[in-house]
Design a protein around this motif. Structure first.
Motif, short mmCIF file in Angstrom:
data_model
loop_
_atom_site.label_atom_id
_atom_site.label_comp_id
_atom_site.label_asym_id
_atom_site.label_seq_id
_atom_site.Cartn_x
_atom_site.Cartn_y
_atom_site.Cartn_z
N PHE A 168 0.86 -1.28 -0.06
CA PHE A 168 0.23 0.04 0.07
C PHE A 168 1.02 1.37 0.09
O PHE A 168 0.66 2.05 -0.85
N VAL A 169 1.97 1.35 0.75
CA VAL A 169 2.73 2.27 0.86
C VAL A 169 3.40 2.64 -0.33
O VAL A 169 3.81 3.73 -0.78
N ALA A 170 3.76 1.62 -1.15
CA ALA A 170 4.51 1.76 -2.52
C ALA A 170 3.84 1.92 -3.68
O ALA A 170 4.43 2.25 -4.64
N ILE A 171 2.43 1.90 -3.59
CA ILE A 171 1.70 1.99 -4.83
C ILE A 171 1.94 3.15 -5.49
O ILE A 171 2.15 3.23 -6.63
N ALA B 108 4.63 1.46 8.43
CA ALA B 108 4.11 1.65 7.37
C ALA B 108 2.91 2.89 7.57
O ALA B 108 2.86 3.60 6.65
N ARG B 109 2.34 2.97 8.75
CA ARG B 109 1.42 4.21 8.75
C ARG B 109 2.15 5.64 8.65
O ARG B 109 1.50 6.47 8.30
N ARG B 110 3.40 5.62 8.99
CA ARG B 110 4.08 6.90 8.96
C ARG B 110 4.02 7.25 7.59
O ARG B 110 3.84 8.53 7.33
N TYR B 111 4.34 6.34 6.51
CA TYR B 111 4.45 6.65 5.09
C TYR B 111 3.17 6.94 4.55
O TYR B 111 2.92 7.65 3.68
N VAL B 112 2.37 6.03 4.82
CA VAL B 112 0.91 6.23 4.39
C VAL B 112 0.39 7.62 4.78
O VAL B 112 -0.33 8.51 3.95
N GLU B 113 0.38 8.14 6.03
CA GLU B 113 -0.05 9.23 6.37
C GLU B 113 0.70 10.28 5.61
O GLU B 113 -0.01 11.50 5.37
N GLN C 255 1.19 10.48 2.59
CA GLN C 255 0.34 10.73 1.54
C GLN C 255 -0.95 11.11 1.63
O GLN C 255 -1.67 11.12 0.60
N GLY C 256 -1.33 11.25 2.77
CA GLY C 256 -2.55 11.63 3.12
C GLY C 256 -3.59 10.70 3.27
O GLY C 256 -5.17 10.73 2.73
N MET C 257 -3.30 9.41 3.53
CA MET C 257 -4.11 8.31 3.56
C MET C 257 -4.13 7.83 4.89
O MET C 257 -3.65 8.21 5.79
N PRO D 195 -7.12 2.26 -0.83
CA PRO D 195 -7.38 3.33 0.12
C PRO D 195 -8.44 2.38 1.03
O PRO D 195 -8.46 2.52 2.39
N PRO D 196 -9.70 2.34 0.53
CA PRO D 196 -10.97 1.85 1.46
C PRO D 196 -10.60 0.66 1.95
O PRO D 196 -10.99 0.32 3.09
#
Length: 230
Positions: free
Chosen positions: A22-25, A82-87, A89-91, A129-130
């Motif tokens: 997810f982080v990488a997409i 992973a959450r650090r990088y997802v956030e 990206q605003g997700m 994302p969902p």
């Protein structure tokens, strides 16, 4: 299909249920677009219980688990990382409440690659994302079909594909992955080289651009913007 071979200059292995995929997409799609090169995107459906044990939650509490304390510690850190990088990206990334069978959603990657390649990014946006907001049941084929339709992709024959050719392709590929040295996602493959993790994207870019400068460090890129002078 052979695990390490493709007509494309880069193979990308991902799994819908992986937070690190997810982080990488988005960064990987951005690299593909910036280079004007089509990557060969493929599914790797992780068998998480085989190496991290299994667990199920209900209302935020663990109700079933075969995991050791050390396995739980590693999993919790992985989600925080992973959450650090997802956030950035605003997700949103919420830990899953069970270990999902992501094969149907992953077979959809192959469906899009074969039927409407230009909309692959749209499919990823419709499903990733969902799912990580805990809004999708990716084991329900009707839900995955709805994601395809949301992305503008015809899903009329998708169920037949999952029941037949798509499932056969998926299962045959999965059997090759571990013997070929591919164990996790995202994994990037070129010229027989296997790189696991988004932190290799700068090196992948360097390789695909012709290796004309010194190789970059192995590191996460904060975003896709060029660094600004101080």
């Amino acid at each position: 299909m052979k695990a390490l071979e493709s007509d494309a200059p880069l193979i990308v292995y991902v799994d819908i249920k992986s937070p690190y995929a997810f982080v990488a997409i988005r960064p990987t799609l951005a690299l593909e677009k910036s280079l004007g090169i089509r990557f060969d995107w493929r599914p790797l459906t992780l068998d998480i219980p085989s190496y991290l044990g299994s667990a199920r939650k209900s209302k935020g509490k663990v109700v079933e688990s075969t995991r050791s304390a050390s396995q739980w510690t590693g999993i919790k850190y992985g989600y925080r990382d992973a959450r650090r990088y997802v956030e950035r990206q605003g997700m949103i990334l919420k830990g899953t409440e069970k270990i999902w069978d992501s094969s149907i959603a992953n077979i959809a990657i192959s469906w899009v690659m074969q039927t409407d390649r230009d909309r692959l990014g749209d499919y990823f946006e419709a499903v990733y994302p969902p799912f990580w907001r805990r809004e999708l049941d990716i084991e329900d084929i009707a839900v995955v079909e709805a994601c395809l339709e949301q992305a503008g992709i015809d899903s009329k024959d998708f169920a037949a594909f999952v029941a037949g050719e798509g499932r056969a392709q998926h299962d045959a590929l999965q059997k090759q992955l571990h013997p070929s040295g591919i164990y996790g996602v995202p994994t990037y493959v070129f010229d027989g080289t296997i790189l696991f993790g988004r932190e290799h994207l700068p090196f992948v870019r360097w390789h695909l651009q012709g290796r004309e400068a010194p190789a970059p460090d192995i590191a996460y890129e904060i975003d896709d913007r060029e660094p600004q002078p101080c």
